[in-house]
Design a protein around this motif. Structure first.
Motif, mmCIF file in Angstrom:
data_model
loop_
_atom_site.group_PDB
_atom_site.id
_atom_site.type_symbol
_atom_site.label_atom_id
_atom_site.label_comp_id
_atom_site.label_asym_id
_atom_site.label_seq_id
_atom_site.Cartn_x
_atom_site.Cartn_y
_atom_site.Cartn_z
ATOM 1 N N GLY A 193 2.216 1.638 -3.466
ATOM 2 C CA GLY A 193 1.365 1.998 -4.629
ATOM 3 C C GLY A 193 1.303 0.732 -5.403
ATOM 4 O O GLY A 193 1.214 0.972 -6.531
ATOM 5 N N LYS A 211 0.200 -1.962 -7.656
ATOM 6 C CA LYS A 211 -1.220 -1.945 -8.151
ATOM 7 C C LYS A 211 -1.410 -3.796 -8.150
ATOM 8 O O LYS A 211 -0.571 -4.585 -8.686
ATOM 9 N N ARG A 256 0.846 -1.181 -0.053
ATOM 10 C CA ARG A 256 -0.002 0.077 -0.078
ATOM 11 C C ARG A 256 0.902 1.272 -0.042
ATOM 12 O O ARG A 256 0.565 2.370 -0.667
ATOM 13 N N LYS A 257 1.966 1.182 0.648
ATOM 14 C CA LYS A 257 2.821 2.522 0.883
ATOM 15 C C LYS A 257 3.508 2.623 -0.426
ATOM 16 O O LYS A 257 3.769 3.763 -1.043
#
Length: 192
Positions: free
Chosen positions: A152, A154, A149-150
């Motif tokens: 990014g 996909k 998540r940190k």
């Protein structure tokens, strides 16, 4: 019991490197090469699994019982294991929906495997083995999802065709384990 603990310590020391020192693998691969890293990692993993099997087998000869599971628990465990195998197959087969949604279905499979076996096994060796794998899988999943998540990251695309392939592998492997492999390797039928 000592051999089991040593095997678990080696296994988790090797498999927690990415948790605590995320760039260490990259540094070793840069210095020594990818094949060298894989050989070392593989040898230590095989050594630890050998110790775990040997130690767990010895501990089962003189069990220290902490609790006695109810007689119906192996059936519940078998159902949970079906779901765990589906998560495992979804991790192995590319482009599955579970892989896209969860990111790391292998860690979820290990969590379910460990939890299911804690339900139906009540001696100290079982708690050490399955409890440690449960804690490791929970920690690893949380750390890697947070890092993704940190960063990014996909999610990859998924396709229902790959989900069906994973489901087919799940059925085949579950029946093979329940009807043959668990008894042959571990010495206990999962449905007794």
């Amino acid at each position: 019991m000592l051999i089991l603990v040593v095997g678990l310590a080696i296994f988790f020391a090797v498999h927690c490197v990415r948790l605590f020192i995320p760039d260490w693998r990259k540094m070793v691969v840069t210095k020594a090469g990818l094949m060298s890293w894989r050989v070392r990692f593989g040898m230590l993993s095989l050594l630890s699994i050998g110790f775990i099997f040997m130690g767990y087998g010895q501990a089962r000869l003189a069990p220290v019982w902490l609790w006695f599971p109810p007689v119906f628990m192996p059936h519940i465990t078998s159902l949970i294991m079906f779901v765990a195998l589906f998560f495992f197959c979804s991790a192995v087969v590319p482009k599955t929906t579970l892989r896209r949604v969860t990111g790391y279905p292998l860690y979820l499979a290990v969590k379910l495997w460990a939890f299911a076996h804690l339900l139906s096994n009540g001696n100290l060796a079982d708690v050490l083995l399955f409890g440690s794998f449960l804690i490791w899988a929970i920690a690893s999943y949380a750390v890697f999802r947070r890092r993704d998540r940190k960063a990014g990251v996909k999610a990859e695309e998924s396709n229902i065709r790959f989900d069906l392939i994973a489901l087919g592998f799940t059925f085949v492997s579950w029946f093979a384990i329940v009807l043959f492999f668990h008894k042959a390797v571990i010495g206990v039928s999962p449905l007794v």
